[in-house]
Scaffold this motif. Structure first.
Motif, PDB file in Angstrom:
ATOM      1  N   TYR A 171     -17.044 -23.626  21.196  1.00  0.00           N
ATOM      2  CA  TYR A 171     -16.848 -25.063  21.311  1.00  0.00           C
ATOM      3  C   TYR A 171     -16.307 -25.626  20.004  1.00  0.00           C
ATOM      4  O   TYR A 171     -15.368 -26.457  20.001  1.00  0.00           O
ATOM      5  N   ARG A 189     -17.739 -33.613  23.391  1.00  0.00           N
ATOM      6  CA  ARG A 189     -18.470 -33.463  24.645  1.00  0.00           C
ATOM      7  C   ARG A 189     -19.932 -33.155  24.321  1.00  0.00           C
ATOM      8  O   ARG A 189     -20.224 -32.380  23.415  1.00  0.00           O
ATOM      9  N   VAL A 191     -23.865 -32.198  26.183  1.00  0.00           N
ATOM     10  CA  VAL A 191     -24.647 -31.859  27.370  1.00  0.00           C
ATOM     11  C   VAL A 191     -25.934 -32.659  27.263  1.00  0.00           C
ATOM     12  O   VAL A 191     -26.793 -32.357  26.438  1.00  0.00           O
ATOM     13  N   HIS A 219     -21.367 -37.768  29.438  1.00  0.00           N
ATOM     14  CA  HIS A 219     -21.360 -36.321  29.543  1.00  0.00           C
ATOM     15  C   HIS A 219     -20.586 -35.856  30.773  1.00  0.00           C
ATOM     16  O   HIS A 219     -20.483 -36.567  31.767  1.00  0.00           O
ATOM     17  N   VAL A 221     -21.613 -32.771  31.816  1.00  0.00           N
ATOM     18  CA  VAL A 221     -22.730 -32.025  32.398  1.00  0.00           C
ATOM     19  C   VAL A 221     -24.036 -32.614  31.873  1.00  0.00           C
ATOM     20  O   VAL A 221     -24.208 -32.786  30.661  1.00  0.00           O
ATOM     21  N   HIS A 229     -30.575 -26.407  29.925  1.00  0.00           N
ATOM     22  CA  HIS A 229     -29.889 -27.245  28.935  1.00  0.00           C
ATOM     23  C   HIS A 229     -29.451 -26.396  27.741  1.00  0.00           C
ATOM     24  O   HIS A 229     -28.317 -26.484  27.261  1.00  0.00           O
ATOM     25  N   ALA A 232     -26.545 -24.170  28.614  1.00  0.00           N
ATOM     26  CA  ALA A 232     -25.271 -24.893  28.631  1.00  0.00           C
ATOM     27  C   ALA A 232     -24.662 -24.955  27.241  1.00  0.00           C
ATOM     28  O   ALA A 232     -23.440 -24.879  27.082  1.00  0.00           O
ATOM     29  N   ALA A 235     -23.136 -21.660  26.521  1.00  0.00           N
ATOM     30  CA  ALA A 235     -21.914 -21.461  27.305  1.00  0.00           C
ATOM     31  C   ALA A 235     -20.730 -22.257  26.777  1.00  0.00           C
ATOM     32  O   ALA A 235     -19.625 -22.127  27.302  1.00  0.00           O
ATOM     33  N   LEU A 237     -20.429 -25.619  26.742  1.00  0.00           N
ATOM     34  CA  LEU A 237     -20.125 -26.805  27.535  1.00  0.00           C
ATOM     35  C   LEU A 237     -20.165 -28.087  26.706  1.00  0.00           C
ATOM     36  O   LEU A 237     -19.692 -29.121  27.169  1.00  0.00           O
ATOM     37  N   GLY A 238     -20.738 -28.027  25.520  1.00  0.00           N
ATOM     38  CA  GLY A 238     -20.781 -29.216  24.683  1.00  0.00           C
ATOM     39  C   GLY A 238     -21.866 -29.112  23.632  1.00  0.00           C
ATOM     40  O   GLY A 238     -22.569 -28.108  23.512  1.00  0.00           O
TER      41      GLY A 238
END
Length: 310
Positions: A171, A189, A191, A219, A221, A229, A232, A235, A237-238
């Motif tokens: 990220y 971003r 989460v 968000h 997600v 959480h 995420a 991964a 995602l933020g």
């Protein structure tokens, strides 16, 4: 009439809010509990409970009788405990409710030590990120965080958990590091962690040199369970804000990188909470003392590896 059993049945109905849960906690048929309360009312010559098809309500006489009888029941339990504690090891059944990350990362890994010390205690864990009704769900104690809003419960602060704001290396490679908390509202971003009660995002907290900020960024997600959480964040995602004990190992491995290290909020208190009118049994006493000692040790290890100041 077994007056003591009838009083216990009445008290459990008041505490649980209905006959079904009271009967389950007493391990008696619902019809038996109802009959005991009716017999007690006939013996006293007063109505203790108002019953409808939808709910029960305690009458003024019932409230006064419960207040006095609850004290008597507790005194009897204390007498029994004072004699049995001197001659027996703690034993029996404990029902404990707590959040998933605290269960998975703190309590469950430590339970072999507790059970080795107290092999006659059996523990049932209710694990979720929602709050339970201690009385109605017949739970002995819960582990809760943050400010306590129910003055009718007894609480002991057992630890304070540090926060960390972090993101995956992937990220950061794509979006860079935020330099200020407000960047999370503009160019990054996040989460968000969603309240299990309301479904709304909980704010991210930041503090530096006495300045406190609360950020609720938009968000892509949002997640209402702490382990998902955290996943995420791994991964990519933020940006996530989570407890340091959750992310500590991932930060040490380089799978997560701390951001905004100069804006760490103050630690989050964790409390062990139990009902005031429930006898603090020997098994619950030893569990509370053990838990406070273990959590203090587990939440005060080496600080997570810090990235360069942002």
């Amino acid at each position: 009439m077994d007056q003591l059993l009838a009083i216990r049945a009445f008290a459990r109905v008041v505490e649980a809010g209905n006959f079904t849960k009271a009967a389950d906690s007493l391990q008696l048929p619902k019809a038996t509990v109802s009959k005991l309360v009716q017999t007690l009312e006939a013996h006293l010559g007063v109505q203790l409970l108002q019953r409808t098809t939808r709910r029960i309500a305690i009458t003024p006489d019932g409230g006064a009788y419960y207040e006095k009888s609850a004290r008597v029941l507790k005194e009897l339990e204390d007498i029994d405990a004072s004699f049995s504690a001197a001659h027996a090891r703690p034993r029996g059944h404990l029902r404990v409710d707590l959040g998933s990350s605290v269960a998975n990362r703190l309590l469950v890994p430590a339970l072999p030590d507790f059970l080795a010390r107290y092999p006659d205690i059996r523990i049932d864990l209710g694990v979720s990120d929602r709050h339970v009704d201690l009385i109605g769900d017949n739970v002995d104690c819960v582990i809760r965080g943050g400010a306590l809003t129910d003055p009718g419960l007894v609480a002991r602060t057992i630890a304070r958990a540090s926060w960390i704001t972090c993101a995956s290396p992937g990220y950061i490679e794509r979006h860079g590091k935020p330099k200020h908390p407000h960047d999370l509202e503009k160019t990054h971003r996040v989460v968000n962690y969603l309240s299990a009660l309301t479904g709304r995002p909980l704010p991210m907290h930041f503090e530096r040199n006495g300045q406190r900020l609360q950020i609720i960024a938009r968000h892509a997600v949002g997640i209402n369970e702490s382990n998902a959480h955290y996943a995420a964040g791994l991964a990519g995602l933020g940006v996530i804000q989570t407890f340091a004990f959750i992310a500590r190992d991932a930060v040490a491995r380089g799978d997560l990188v701390e951001v905004l290290p100069r804006w760490r909020p103050r630690p989050y208190p964790l409390h062990l909470v139990y009902p005031p009118n429930r006898h603090l049994s020997q098994r619950l006493r030893v569990f509370i003392d053990w838990l406070a000692d273990r959590f203090e040790t587990q939440l005060e290890p080496k600080s997570p590896k810090r990235s360069s100041p942002a």
